[in-house]
Design a protein around this motif. Structure first.
Motif, PDB file in Angstrom:
ATOM      1  N   GLY A  60      11.892 -56.760  47.568  1.00  0.00           N
ATOM      2  CA  GLY A  60      12.556 -55.535  46.919  1.00  0.00           C
ATOM      3  C   GLY A  60      13.696 -55.893  46.104  1.00  0.00           C
ATOM      4  O   GLY A  60      13.612 -55.292  45.113  1.00  0.00           O
ATOM      5  N   TRP A  61      14.187 -56.954  46.376  1.00  0.00           N
ATOM      6  CA  TRP A  61      15.130 -57.465  45.276  1.00  0.00           C
ATOM      7  C   TRP A  61      14.866 -58.080  44.051  1.00  0.00           C
ATOM      8  O   TRP A  61      15.083 -57.694  42.951  1.00  0.00           O
ATOM      9  N   ARG A  62      13.896 -58.698  44.300  1.00  0.00           N
ATOM     10  CA  ARG A  62      12.982 -59.441  43.275  1.00  0.00           C
ATOM     11  C   ARG A  62      12.427 -58.226  42.380  1.00  0.00           C
ATOM     12  O   ARG A  62      12.469 -58.256  41.262  1.00  0.00           O
ATOM     13  N   SER A  63      11.472 -57.305  42.858  1.00  0.00           N
ATOM     14  CA  SER A  63      10.858 -56.463  42.116  1.00  0.00           C
ATOM     15  C   SER A  63      11.811 -55.624  41.468  1.00  0.00           C
ATOM     16  O   SER A  63      11.694 -55.285  40.297  1.00  0.00           O
ATOM     17  N   ARG A  64      12.913 -55.289  41.871  1.00  0.00           N
ATOM     18  CA  ARG A  64      13.981 -54.191  41.294  1.00  0.00           C
ATOM     19  C   ARG A  64      14.843 -55.121  40.167  1.00  0.00           C
ATOM     20  O   ARG A  64      15.169 -54.572  38.952  1.00  0.00           O
ATOM     21  N   LEU A  65      15.087 -56.401  40.349  1.00  0.00           N
ATOM     22  CA  LEU A  65      15.826 -57.196  39.566  1.00  0.00           C
ATOM     23  C   LEU A  65      15.006 -57.483  38.245  1.00  0.00           C
ATOM     24  O   LEU A  65      15.452 -57.744  37.305  1.00  0.00           O
ATOM     25  N   GLN A  66      13.746 -57.662  38.526  1.00  0.00           N
ATOM     26  CA  GLN A  66      12.799 -57.857  37.498  1.00  0.00           C
ATOM     27  C   GLN A  66      12.330 -56.590  36.692  1.00  0.00           C
ATOM     28  O   GLN A  66      11.619 -56.683  35.833  1.00  0.00           O
ATOM     29  N   GLY A  67      12.833 -55.578  37.481  1.00  0.00           N
ATOM     30  CA  GLY A  67      12.385 -53.952  36.517  1.00  0.00           C
ATOM     31  C   GLY A  67      11.211 -53.681  37.000  1.00  0.00           C
ATOM     32  O   GLY A  67      10.535 -52.549  36.093  1.00  0.00           O
ATOM     33  N   SER A  68      10.520 -54.113  37.868  1.00  0.00           N
ATOM     34  CA  SER A  68       9.279 -53.642  38.196  1.00  0.00           C
ATOM     35  C   SER A  68       9.196 -52.808  39.399  1.00  0.00           C
ATOM     36  O   SER A  68       8.677 -53.366  40.756  1.00  0.00           O
ATOM     37  N   ASP A  69       9.792 -51.555  39.824  1.00  0.00           N
ATOM     38  CA  ASP A  69      10.117 -50.818  40.962  1.00  0.00           C
ATOM     39  C   ASP A  69       8.525 -50.585  41.509  1.00  0.00           C
ATOM     40  O   ASP A  69       7.784 -49.791  41.515  1.00  0.00           O
ATOM     41  N   PRO A  84      30.427 -60.304  28.658  1.00  0.00           N
ATOM     42  CA  PRO A  84      29.683 -60.027  27.429  1.00  0.00           C
ATOM     43  C   PRO A  84      28.340 -60.224  27.490  1.00  0.00           C
ATOM     44  O   PRO A  84      27.232 -59.686  26.808  1.00  0.00           O
ATOM     45  N   CYS A  85      27.735 -61.099  28.614  1.00  0.00           N
ATOM     46  CA  CYS A  85      26.246 -61.206  28.897  1.00  0.00           C
ATOM     47  C   CYS A  85      25.431 -60.391  29.811  1.00  0.00           C
ATOM     48  O   CYS A  85      24.542 -60.574  30.080  1.00  0.00           O
ATOM     49  N   LEU A  86      26.174 -59.274  30.390  1.00  0.00           N
ATOM     50  CA  LEU A  86      26.001 -58.613  31.358  1.00  0.00           C
ATOM     51  C   LEU A  86      24.570 -57.718  30.989  1.00  0.00           C
ATOM     52  O   LEU A  86      24.648 -57.179  30.301  1.00  0.00           O
ATOM     53  N   GLU A  87      23.621 -57.804  31.813  1.00  0.00           N
ATOM     54  CA  GLU A  87      22.284 -57.273  31.634  1.00  0.00           C
ATOM     55  C   GLU A  87      22.066 -56.090  32.612  1.00  0.00           C
ATOM     56  O   GLU A  87      21.659 -54.979  32.371  1.00  0.00           O
ATOM     57  N   THR A  88      22.179 -56.388  33.942  1.00  0.00           N
ATOM     58  CA  THR A  88      22.089 -55.669  35.252  1.00  0.00           C
ATOM     59  C   THR A  88      23.242 -55.609  36.030  1.00  0.00           C
ATOM     60  O   THR A  88      23.950 -56.442  36.295  1.00  0.00           O
ATOM     61  N   ILE A  89      23.520 -54.410  36.625  1.00  0.00           N
ATOM     62  CA  ILE A  89      24.525 -54.280  37.595  1.00  0.00           C
ATOM     63  C   ILE A  89      23.515 -53.717  38.721  1.00  0.00           C
ATOM     64  O   ILE A  89      22.790 -52.691  38.727  1.00  0.00           O
ATOM     65  N   ALA A  90      23.584 -54.485  39.953  1.00  0.00           N
ATOM     66  CA  ALA A  90      22.546 -54.065  40.916  1.00  0.00           C
ATOM     67  C   ALA A  90      23.545 -53.696  42.207  1.00  0.00           C
ATOM     68  O   ALA A  90      24.593 -54.671  42.565  1.00  0.00           O
ATOM     69  N   TYR A 141      32.830 -64.441  39.410  1.00  0.00           N
ATOM     70  CA  TYR A 141      31.744 -64.315  37.957  1.00  0.00           C
ATOM     71  C   TYR A 141      32.221 -65.316  37.066  1.00  0.00           C
ATOM     72  O   TYR A 141      33.065 -65.964  37.410  1.00  0.00           O
ATOM     73  N   THR A 142      31.464 -65.512  35.905  1.00  0.00           N
ATOM     74  CA  THR A 142      31.666 -66.264  35.040  1.00  0.00           C
ATOM     75  C   THR A 142      31.491 -65.634  33.549  1.00  0.00           C
ATOM     76  O   THR A 142      30.641 -64.287  33.838  1.00  0.00           O
ATOM     77  N   PRO A 143      31.985 -65.698  32.529  1.00  0.00           N
ATOM     78  CA  PRO A 143      31.675 -65.263  31.126  1.00  0.00           C
ATOM     79  C   PRO A 143      30.048 -65.121  30.931  1.00  0.00           C
ATOM     80  O   PRO A 143      29.504 -64.138  30.081  1.00  0.00           O
ATOM     81  N   ASP A 144      29.272 -65.887  31.629  1.00  0.00           N
ATOM     82  CA  ASP A 144      27.802 -65.938  31.395  1.00  0.00           C
ATOM     83  C   ASP A 144      27.257 -65.020  32.416  1.00  0.00           C
ATOM     84  O   ASP A 144      25.828 -65.113  32.293  1.00  0.00           O
ATOM     85  N   THR A 145      27.859 -64.336  33.094  1.00  0.00           N
ATOM     86  CA  THR A 145      27.216 -63.414  34.198  1.00  0.00           C
ATOM     87  C   THR A 145      26.197 -62.347  33.507  1.00  0.00           C
ATOM     88  O   THR A 145      26.632 -61.877  32.708  1.00  0.00           O
ATOM     89  N   ARG A 146      24.991 -62.332  33.875  1.00  0.00           N
ATOM     90  CA  ARG A 146      24.078 -61.707  33.515  1.00  0.00           C
ATOM     91  C   ARG A 146      23.746 -60.378  34.542  1.00  0.00           C
ATOM     92  O   ARG A 146      23.475 -59.427  34.320  1.00  0.00           O
ATOM     93  N   VAL A 147      23.792 -60.803  35.824  1.00  0.00           N
ATOM     94  CA  VAL A 147      23.370 -59.749  37.049  1.00  0.00           C
ATOM     95  C   VAL A 147      24.625 -59.786  37.766  1.00  0.00           C
ATOM     96  O   VAL A 147      25.019 -60.723  38.406  1.00  0.00           O
ATOM     97  N   LEU A 148      25.431 -58.479  37.948  1.00  0.00           N
ATOM     98  CA  LEU A 148      26.487 -58.154  38.818  1.00  0.00           C
ATOM     99  C   LEU A 148      26.005 -57.491  40.007  1.00  0.00           C
ATOM    100  O   LEU A 148      25.563 -56.427  39.869  1.00  0.00           O
ATOM    101  N   ILE A 149      26.244 -58.465  41.222  1.00  0.00           N
ATOM    102  CA  ILE A 149      25.601 -57.524  42.620  1.00  0.00           C
ATOM    103  C   ILE A 149      27.058 -57.044  43.092  1.00  0.00           C
ATOM    104  O   ILE A 149      27.887 -57.634  43.381  1.00  0.00           O
ATOM    105  N   LEU A 150      26.855 -55.696  43.515  1.00  0.00           N
ATOM    106  CA  LEU A 150      28.122 -54.947  43.982  1.00  0.00           C
ATOM    107  C   LEU A 150      27.776 -54.502  45.458  1.00  0.00           C
ATOM    108  O   LEU A 150      26.550 -53.846  45.603  1.00  0.00           O
ATOM    109  N   GLY A 151      28.542 -54.892  46.395  1.00  0.00           N
ATOM    110  CA  GLY A 151      28.472 -54.292  47.802  1.00  0.00           C
ATOM    111  C   GLY A 151      29.536 -52.891  47.589  1.00  0.00           C
ATOM    112  O   GLY A 151      30.065 -52.637  46.942  1.00  0.00           O
ATOM    113  N   SER A 152      29.459 -52.768  49.070  1.00  0.00           N
ATOM    114  CA  SER A 152      30.513 -51.595  49.334  1.00  0.00           C
ATOM    115  C   SER A 152      31.884 -52.174  49.308  1.00  0.00           C
ATOM    116  O   SER A 152      32.783 -51.966  48.689  1.00  0.00           O
ATOM    117  N   LEU A 153      32.172 -52.921  50.506  1.00  0.00           N
ATOM    118  CA  LEU A 153      33.078 -53.527  50.870  1.00  0.00           C
ATOM    119  C   LEU A 153      32.956 -54.508  51.952  1.00  0.00           C
ATOM    120  O   LEU A 153      31.999 -54.203  52.816  1.00  0.00           O
TER     121      LEU A 153
END
Length: 164
Positions: free
Chosen positions: A155-164, A107-113, A12-24
């Protein structure tokens, strides 16, 4: 006996807006020391489509740099677990990653995916009430979840843009 799989440090960087989390990370990723190293995992092709950069054709360090420059960060909801193979269903004795600690450093985080259902189940439980970021469940990029690449990208694009 299952081996204990140890995950990677967050990217990540301090400017990360979207954090993508996998399992392991799976076996191929752990062996390569790289996130999403399995050649059939759709993560890098999906992110290529979303960022507009050919991440698939780049060396790993350059992939990460372009991903982070595009506002994305990567990590996993688990720091470690016992697991035979790469399937999330085989995870035993999980140890959670410090998600709240990382989220508080962004500080810039908007979305956790969450990349896949297991990640979402675990991550939502640990982050509930600890973030103002929007929480989004993504279709898994894993080759175990056989869907056409175009469907995963959309699926990723629509969900990350907020239009499920």
């Amino acid at each position: 006996m299952n081996e204990r799989a140890i995950g990677f440090a967050p990217e990540y960087t301090p400017d990360t807006r979207v954090l993508i989390l996998g399992s392991l990370p799976g076996v191929a990723s752990l062996r390569a020391g790289q996130y999403y190293a399995h050649p059939r995992n759709a993560f890098w092709p999906v992110m290529s489509a979303l960022t507009g950069h050919d991440l698939v054709g780049k060396p790993y360090a350059e992939r990460l740099a372009l991903l982070k420059a595009s506002g994305f960060g990567l990590w996993d909801v688990l720091a470690s677990a016992e697991r035979s193979g790469s399937l999330d269903a085989a995870i035993r004795s999980p140890e959670a990653a410090d998600l709240v600690g990382l989220v508080n450093r962004l500080p810039c985080l908007e979305t956790i995916a969450f990349n896949g259902a297991k990640s979402a189940r675990i991550g939502r439980r640990f982050l509930a009430g600890h973030t103002r970021a929007r929480l989004v469940d993504l279709p898994s990029s894993s080759p175990a979840h056989a869907r056409p690449l175009a469907e995963k990208i959309e699926g990723w694009r629509s969900r990350l843009q907020g239009s499920d």
